[in-house]
Design a protein around this motif. Structure first.
Motif, PDB file in Angstrom:
ATOM      1  N   VAL A 121       0.848  -1.199   0.000  1.00 33.69           N
ATOM      2  CA  VAL A 121       0.000   0.000   0.000  1.00 33.69           C
ATOM      3  C   VAL A 121       0.886   1.252   0.000  1.00 33.69           C
ATOM      4  CG1 VAL A 121      -1.861   1.242   1.146  1.00 33.69           C
ATOM      5  CG2 VAL A 121      -1.792  -1.229   1.295  1.00 33.69           C
ATOM      6  N   ALA A 122       1.954   1.229   0.790  1.00 29.02           N
ATOM      7  CA  ALA A 122       2.832   2.401   0.882  1.00 29.02           C
ATOM      8  C   ALA A 122       3.633   2.619  -0.398  1.00 29.02           C
ATOM      9  CB  ALA A 122       3.767   2.242   2.076  1.00 29.02           C
ATOM     10  N   ARG A 123       3.922   1.531  -1.099  1.00 28.00           N
ATOM     11  CA  ARG A 123       4.662   1.672  -2.366  1.00 28.00           C
ATOM     12  C   ARG A 123       3.798   2.283  -3.459  1.00 28.00           C
ATOM     13  NH1 ARG A 123       7.482  -3.192  -1.306  1.00 28.00           N
ATOM     14  NH2 ARG A 123       6.005  -4.475  -2.438  1.00 28.00           N
ATOM     15  N   THR A 124       2.487   2.120  -3.328  1.00 25.74           N
ATOM     16  CA  THR A 124       1.601   2.511  -4.423  1.00 25.74           C
ATOM     17  C   THR A 124       0.759   3.757  -4.136  1.00 25.74           C
ATOM     18  OG1 THR A 124       0.082   0.831  -3.548  1.00 25.74           O
ATOM     19  CG2 THR A 124       1.419   0.189  -5.421  1.00 25.74           C
ATOM     20  N   HIS A 125       0.869   4.308  -2.930  1.00 27.74           N
ATOM     21  CA  HIS A 125       0.095   5.507  -2.581  1.00 27.74           C
ATOM     22  C   HIS A 125       0.943   6.411  -1.689  1.00 27.74           C
ATOM     23  CE1 HIS A 125      -2.855   2.224  -3.052  1.00 27.74           C
ATOM     24  NE2 HIS A 125      -3.685   3.145  -3.502  1.00 27.74           N
ATOM     25  N   ASP A 126       0.587   7.710  -1.637  1.00 29.92           N
ATOM     26  CA  ASP A 126       1.089   8.572  -0.569  1.00 29.92           C
ATOM     27  C   ASP A 126       0.265   8.194   0.660  1.00 29.92           C
ATOM     28  OD1 ASP A 126       2.824  10.106  -2.210  1.00 29.92           O
ATOM     29  OD2 ASP A 126       1.129  11.314  -2.894  1.00 29.92           O
ATOM     30  N   VAL A 127       0.942   7.820   1.741  1.00 28.27           N
ATOM     31  CA  VAL A 127       0.170   7.316   2.883  1.00 28.27           C
ATOM     32  C   VAL A 127       0.526   7.983   4.210  1.00 28.27           C
ATOM     33  CG1 VAL A 127      -0.203   4.969   1.995  1.00 28.27           C
ATOM     34  CG2 VAL A 127       1.838   5.435   3.369  1.00 28.27           C
ATOM     35  N   ILE A 128      -0.479   8.042   5.060  1.00 24.15           N
ATOM     36  CA  ILE A 128      -0.232   8.195   6.489  1.00 24.15           C
ATOM     37  C   ILE A 128      -0.667   6.866   7.070  1.00 24.15           C
ATOM     38  CG2 ILE A 128      -0.825   9.330   8.651  1.00 24.15           C
ATOM     39  CD1 ILE A 128      -1.214  11.885   7.277  1.00 24.15           C
ATOM     40  N   MET A 129       0.290   6.138   7.636  1.00 30.32           N
ATOM     41  CA  MET A 129      -0.007   4.795   8.126  1.00 30.32           C
ATOM     42  C   MET A 129       0.127   4.792   9.641  1.00 30.32           C
ATOM     43  SD  MET A 129       1.725   1.281   6.724  1.00 30.32           S
ATOM     44  CE  MET A 129       1.016   1.308   5.087  1.00 30.32           C
ATOM     45  N   ASP A 130      -0.906   4.313  10.318  1.00 32.73           N
ATOM     46  CA  ASP A 130      -0.782   4.286  11.776  1.00 32.73           C
ATOM     47  C   ASP A 130      -0.775   2.868  12.319  1.00 32.73           C
ATOM     48  OD1 ASP A 130      -3.114   3.346  13.168  1.00 32.73           O
ATOM     49  OD2 ASP A 130      -4.133   5.244  12.907  1.00 32.73           O
ATOM     50  N   GLY A 131      -0.011   2.685  13.419  1.00 26.61           N
ATOM     51  CA  GLY A 131       0.097   1.353  14.014  1.00 26.61           C
ATOM     52  C   GLY A 131       0.979   1.365  15.237  1.00 26.61           C
ATOM     53  N   ARG A 132       1.788   0.302  15.377  1.00 23.91           N
ATOM     54  CA  ARG A 132       2.687   0.195  16.527  1.00 23.91           C
ATOM     55  C   ARG A 132       4.146   0.121  16.087  1.00 23.91           C
ATOM     56  NH1 ARG A 132      -1.842   0.344  17.741  1.00 23.91           N
ATOM     57  NH2 ARG A 132      -2.932  -0.351  19.617  1.00 23.91           N
ATOM     58  N   ASP A 133       4.357  -0.424  14.881  1.00 22.84           N
ATOM     59  CA  ASP A 133       5.729  -0.702  14.417  1.00 22.84           C
ATOM     60  C   ASP A 133       5.961  -0.127  13.022  1.00 22.84           C
ATOM     61  OD1 ASP A 133       3.928  -2.320  13.078  1.00 22.84           O
ATOM     62  OD2 ASP A 133       5.343  -3.978  12.854  1.00 22.84           O
ATOM     63  N   ILE A 134       5.214   0.901  12.662  1.00 25.50           N
ATOM     64  CA  ILE A 134       5.330   1.414  11.287  1.00 25.50           C
ATOM     65  C   ILE A 134       6.699   2.076  11.089  1.00 25.50           C
ATOM     66  CG2 ILE A 134       4.243   2.819   9.483  1.00 25.50           C
ATOM     67  CD1 ILE A 134       2.542   0.435  10.648  1.00 25.50           C
ATOM     68  N   GLY A 135       7.091   2.937  12.027  1.00 23.42           N
ATOM     69  CA  GLY A 135       8.382   3.612  11.903  1.00 23.42           C
ATOM     70  C   GLY A 135       9.572   2.692  12.146  1.00 23.42           C
ATOM     71  N   THR A 136       9.374   1.644  12.942  1.00 25.50           N
ATOM     72  CA  THR A 136      10.501   0.769  13.281  1.00 25.50           C
ATOM     73  C   THR A 136      10.666  -0.394  12.310  1.00 25.50           C
ATOM     74  OG1 THR A 136       9.005  -0.393  14.795  1.00 25.50           O
ATOM     75  CG2 THR A 136      10.485   1.247  15.772  1.00 25.50           C
ATOM     76  N   VAL A 137       9.562  -0.958  11.820  1.00 28.86           N
ATOM     77  CA  VAL A 137       9.654  -2.198  11.030  1.00 28.86           C
ATOM     78  C   VAL A 137       9.034  -2.074   9.630  1.00 28.86           C
ATOM     79  CG1 VAL A 137       8.980  -4.643  10.931  1.00 28.86           C
ATOM     80  CG2 VAL A 137       9.620  -3.620  13.129  1.00 28.86           C
ATOM     81  N   VAL A 138       7.796  -1.610   9.578  1.00 28.23           N
ATOM     82  CA  VAL A 138       7.071  -1.667   8.295  1.00 28.23           C
ATOM     83  C   VAL A 138       7.662  -0.666   7.298  1.00 28.23           C
ATOM     84  CG1 VAL A 138       4.807  -1.443   7.176  1.00 28.23           C
ATOM     85  CG2 VAL A 138       4.976  -2.446   9.457  1.00 28.23           C
TER      86      VAL A 138
END
Ligand code: DC
Length: 229
Positions: A121-138
């Protein structure tokens, strides 16, 4: 060459206001808002509906190949989760599913299963992604990383108000919202794999004393420092 997309990672504990803030900021920027907690919730829902213990790694692992997960967005940017051809979004927000989601999310096999789907999803769109490990892993290379927090009491109160608005049964007492939230924080922060923690290069933002609009404005300011849209 493939067009590069912007990605903004917002992590933090449950009830910190991530989803509302991220959705509103995404709408403002014209980005897609991705709520990754919802896909862990979808796996949890599938396990519960089949009578599978969400902590039973072998049973959950056997379930995964039969799950066809898809994210779709309405015109106004609201994310819906489809599981095996049905929109299950309305089933994802119960306290039972919250606890089960926290349990399945501690299983490495589940995290691995969902990792690539999030990255696509992040490769194909400009995203704001929320979660627990987005900045560290995803999305370790995200353009902006924000770790959003608030005191447990403030988060429990916000979650409780949200549940009230949705008409969740009266029996769900304020106190148990706080206890559930603290138990989930503990589990999410202390699991062996991809625990909840700020990335080294994340900006920490405590929204305890902020209104919703102040939080959105603060996030937009941080994003606009790095991203021109
Ligand atoms: O954000 P949420 O409350 O909907 O998330 C539900 C559970 O899913 C949460 O307790 C931990 C897990 N989760 C995760 O481990 N990693 C993510 N990126 C998002 C959620």
């Amino acid at each position: 060459m493939e067009k590069q997309h912007y990605s903004i990672a917002i992590d933090g504990p449950g009830g910190a206001g991530k989803s509302t803030i991220a959705r509103r900021a995404a709408a403002e920027l014209g980005f897609v808002y991705v709520d990754t907690g919802a896909i862990y919730r979808a796996v949890a829902c599938a396990a519960l509906s089949r009578g599978i213990d969400p902590s039973d790694e072998a049973a959950v692992s056997a379930l995964l190949p039969s799950l066809q997960l898809e994210l779709r967005w309405t015109e106004d940017g609201v994310q819906h989760v489809w599981l095996n051809g049905a929109d299950i979004s309305a089933q994802l927000r119960t306290p039972e599913v919250s606890t089960a989601a926290s349990r399945v999310s501690a299983l490495p096999v589940v995290r691995q299963f969902l990792l690539e789907q999030q990255r696509v999803v992040a490769r194909t769109h400009d995203v704001i992604m929320d979660g627990r490990d987005i900045g560290t892993v995803v999305l370790p290379d995200a353009d902006v990383k924000i770790f959003l927090s608030a005191s447990p009491e403030v988060r429990a109160r916000r979650r409780w108000l949200e549940l009230q608005e949705k008409g969740t049964p009266d029996t769900f007492e304020g106190e148990s919202v706080l206890a559930d939230l603290i138990a989930r924080d503990e589990r999410d922060s202390n699991r062996a794999i991809a625990p909840l923690r700020p990335a080294d290069d994340a900006v920490l933002l405590d929204t305890s004393g902020m209104t919703l609009q102040e939080s959105i404005d603060a996030i937009l300011k941080l994003i606009r420092k790095k991203v021109t849209v």
